[in-house]
Each structure stands twice: as structure tokens, then as C-alpha cells.
Scaffold this motif. Structure first.
Motif, short mmCIF file in Angstrom:
data_model
loop_
_atom_site.label_atom_id
_atom_site.label_comp_id
_atom_site.label_asym_id
_atom_site.label_seq_id
_atom_site.Cartn_x
_atom_site.Cartn_y
_atom_site.Cartn_z
N ILE A 196 0.87 -1.18 0.00
CA ILE A 196 0.00 0.00 0.00
C ILE A 196 0.90 1.22 0.00
CG2 ILE A 196 -1.73 1.33 1.28
CD1 ILE A 196 -2.85 -1.27 2.34
N ASP A 197 0.75 2.08 -1.00
CA ASP A 197 1.57 3.28 -1.14
C ASP A 197 0.90 4.46 -0.45
OD1 ASP A 197 3.43 1.90 -2.75
OD2 ASP A 197 2.15 2.19 -4.51
N ILE A 198 1.70 5.20 0.31
CA ILE A 198 1.19 6.32 1.10
C ILE A 198 2.02 7.57 0.85
CG2 ILE A 198 0.75 7.17 3.45
CD1 ILE A 198 0.45 4.23 4.30
N HIS A 199 1.35 8.69 0.61
CA HIS A 199 2.01 9.99 0.48
C HIS A 199 1.86 10.75 1.79
CE1 HIS A 199 3.13 13.90 -1.26
NE2 HIS A 199 2.12 14.38 -0.58
N LEU A 200 3.00 11.12 2.40
CA LEU A 200 2.98 11.90 3.64
C LEU A 200 3.21 13.38 3.32
CD1 LEU A 200 5.03 9.64 6.10
CD2 LEU A 200 2.54 9.85 5.88
N ASN A 201 2.56 14.25 4.07
CA ASN A 201 2.65 15.69 3.81
C ASN A 201 4.00 16.29 4.17
OD1 ASN A 201 -0.01 15.57 2.96
ND2 ASN A 201 -0.84 16.16 4.96
N ASP A 202 4.80 15.57 4.98
CA ASP A 202 6.15 16.03 5.30
C ASP A 202 7.00 14.82 5.66
OD1 ASP A 202 6.18 15.56 8.28
OD2 ASP A 202 4.50 16.97 8.17
N ASN A 203 8.30 15.04 5.82
CA ASN A 203 9.20 13.93 6.16
C ASN A 203 9.72 14.03 7.60
OD1 ASN A 203 10.90 16.10 5.90
ND2 ASN A 203 12.31 15.16 4.46
N ASN A 204 8.93 14.66 8.44
CA ASN A 204 9.29 14.80 9.85
C ASN A 204 9.26 13.42 10.52
OD1 ASN A 204 9.04 15.29 12.75
ND2 ASN A 204 8.80 17.43 12.17
N PRO A 205 10.29 13.05 11.28
CA PRO A 205 10.31 11.74 11.96
C PRO A 205 9.08 11.53 12.85
CG PRO A 205 12.47 12.75 12.05
CD PRO A 205 11.55 13.79 11.47
N ASN A 206 8.53 12.59 13.42
CA ASN A 206 7.34 12.46 14.26
C ASN A 206 6.12 12.03 13.45
OD1 ASN A 206 8.67 13.20 16.64
ND2 ASN A 206 8.32 15.38 16.27
N THR A 207 6.08 12.44 12.18
CA THR A 207 4.98 12.04 11.31
C THR A 207 5.05 10.54 11.02
OG1 THR A 207 4.93 14.23 10.28
CG2 THR A 207 3.84 12.45 9.10
N ILE A 208 6.27 10.06 10.75
CA ILE A 208 6.46 8.62 10.51
C ILE A 208 6.10 7.82 11.76
CG2 ILE A 208 8.16 6.86 9.92
CD1 ILE A 208 9.72 9.09 8.44
N LYS A 209 6.52 8.32 12.90
CA LYS A 209 6.21 7.65 14.17
C LYS A 209 4.70 7.59 14.38
CE LYS A 209 7.03 8.00 19.16
NZ LYS A 209 7.69 8.80 20.23
N ARG A 210 4.01 8.69 14.06
CA ARG A 210 2.56 8.72 14.23
C ARG A 210 1.88 7.76 13.26
NH1 ARG A 210 -1.29 8.27 17.43
NH2 ARG A 210 -3.27 9.25 16.78
N LEU A 211 2.41 7.63 12.05
CA LEU A 211 1.84 6.70 11.08
C LEU A 211 1.91 5.27 11.61
CD1 LEU A 211 0.67 6.09 8.30
CD2 LEU A 211 3.00 6.06 7.39
N VAL A 212 3.03 4.89 12.17
CA VAL A 212 3.17 3.55 12.74
C VAL A 212 2.16 3.34 13.86
CG1 VAL A 212 4.72 2.00 14.01
CG2 VAL A 212 5.60 3.36 12.10
#
Length: 262
Positions: free
Chosen positions: A134-150
Motif C-alpha cells: 500500500i503506497d502512502i504519500h505523507l505531507n512532510d518527512n518529519n520523523p514524528n509524522t512517521i512515528k505517528r503513522l506507525v
């Protein structure tokens, strides 16, 4: 007398070839020199400008320019969007993968961190479902955003062995909390009367009932020799233990097999 730019002056006469002819003086050179002399006298010629190289000042300017360039690059990099891929260790046919994509999309919209952009299902050599992306586009590359996605993906029901990965920055994170059980119903080696008299839908119903609170059916696959049912839940061993009595007693479940798939 004037001839274009030059000025001439008659200062007398002389006999030349038996004739009186005027004596003409060319005053151009004299006047030009006079003009030059006047310029020198008046100090109108500009002195040559002298230049000197200040190495320390030059290096300071270079450092300031580089600092600004790297600062702009750093700001732009922090504000970059990011493409990530969720490699699902799940055997899902496209229809069932789409349902999971919709669930993830709703969570991304709620968190305002990105959107689902696509996906796919990989098949093995037999044509059976192997895994999904599943491909996902994130609005930024902030590590906190990746952490929140998980954090929001795990409660959805992701099988163990799944991986979230991306580039710029490069990262790979394992996720998933569910274990998987694959039940393969034999579709060729039982008597024809069994296939006519017993129903695979009843098998699904009884297995989900036995697994209640532990696991449930996510997807299925129909092959030439087997029909596969894919269950995911909190414990493979517990799911297997719960369905074994029914599998042993129901005619359509004979010569079947059970495998761990996550």
C-alpha cells in the motif's frame, strides 16, 4: 579655409612653377597638441585606480554565501513531502486490500498527515496471493509524522512481518501485531458426494465462531487443487487449537492442511 575636421591658414605667397601660390599652414597638429597640453595642465586625465586583494574579507563572503545556501537546502529538506510503502505480510485479494486501504485513508485524513496513493498484490508461482503493498504519500518527512503513522497502523490489524519503508530520509520499520493462519481445503481428493453435500461457507462460519475474540477471516483464494482461507488474529496456536475439533469431524475438511502464514 576649412576642409572637414582640419583647419588651414594662409600665411603668405610663393612662386612655384612660375606661378604665385598661397603658403598654407596646417594648424591641426599644433591645436591638437595644445589641447593635450591644456588637459595635462588642468589635471583632467584620471589617475589609474589601484586594487588590492583582501583574502580574509573574501573568505568571509564565501562563508556567508555557503551558509545561506545550506540553510535554504536544510529548510527545503525539512519541508519535503515523502512517499512511503507499507509492505503487508498479508495474503489479501485486491478487493479485500482495497477495504484496508479505505480504513488507512480515513485515519490519514483524520490525522491530516497524508493520503493513500495506490497499492498492489503479489502472487506466487501458483497464482496464490503472497503479500501486498500500500503506497502512502505523507505531507512532510518529519520523523514524528512517521512515528505517528506507525502508531495509527498497528491498531488497524496489521500482520506481523509487515514493513513500513521510505526514502529521503531512508528508513525501514517493522510493524504488525497479528499472527496468521492459512487453512487449505482439498478440492480434488475427496469423493464427489462430499463436494455436493457439504458447503465451504459453513466451514467459514464454524471456524469464525470457534475463533471468536481471537481471530477472523481476512481473505480467501481459490486454486485448482485447494481453496485457501486466510485468518488473522492474536495467536496462531490458539486459532489452530480452536478449529481442530471441527476440522477433524467435518467431512469437507478431510485431507486439508493448516499453515502458519504470519
Amino acid at each position: 579655409m576649412k576642409f572637414g575636421y582640419f583647419k588651414y591658414k594662409t600665411i603668405g605667397w610663393k612662386i612655384e612653377n612660375g606661378k604665385n601660390v598661397p603658403i598654407i599652414e596646417n594648424n591641426h597638429n599644433k591645436e591638437y597638441k595644445k589641447t593635450s597640453d591644456n588637459m595635462e595642465d588642468k589635471g583632467t586625465s584620471k589617475p589609474e585606480k589601484q586594487y588590492s586583494f583582501n583574502r580574509e574579507s573574501f573568505l568571509k563572503k564565501i562563508k556567508r554565501a555557503l551558509s545561506k545556501a545550506f540553510h535554504r537546502k536544510s529548510v527545503n529538506k525539512k519541508n519535503q513531502t515523502m512517499e512511503v510503502t507499507l509492505n503487508l505480510n498479508a495474503r489479501l485479494q485486491p478487493t479485500h486490500r482495497h477495504k484496508l486501504e479505505d480504513i488507512i485513508q480515513n485515519l490519514l485524513e483524520k490525522e491530516k498527515i497524508g493520503t493513500v496513493t495506490g497499492g498492489g498484490t503479489l502472487l506466487n508461482t501458483d497464482g496464490e496471493f503472497s503479500c501486498c503493498n500500500i503506497d502512502i504519500h505523507l505531507n512532510d518527512n518529519n520523523p514524528n509524522t512517521i512515528k505517528r503513522l506507525v502508531e495509527i497502523l498497528n491498531p488497524v490489524g496489521i500482520p506481523k512481518g509487515s514493513i513500513l519503508q521510505g526514502t529521503e530520509p531512508d528508513f525501514k520499520t517493522e510493524l504488525g501485531t497479528l499472527e496468521g493462519l492459512g487453512y487449505y481445503s482439498n478440492g480434488t481428493d475427496l469423493p464427489d458426494e462430499v463436494y455436493k453435500s457439504y458447503d465451504i461457507n459453513y466451514v467459514i462460519e464454524q471456524m469464525e465462531k470457534a475463533m471468536e475474540g481471537i481471530g477472523c477471516l481476512y481473505s480467501f483464494w481459490e486454486g485448482k487443487a485447494y481453496t485457501a482461507l486466510y485468518f488473522y488474529g492474536t495467536s496462531y496456536e490458539e486459532m489452530k487449537r480452536k478449529i481442530e475439533p471441527f476440522v477433524a469431524s467435518y467431512p469437507l475438511c478431510q485431507k486439508s492442511r493448516i499453515e502458519r502464514i504470519a
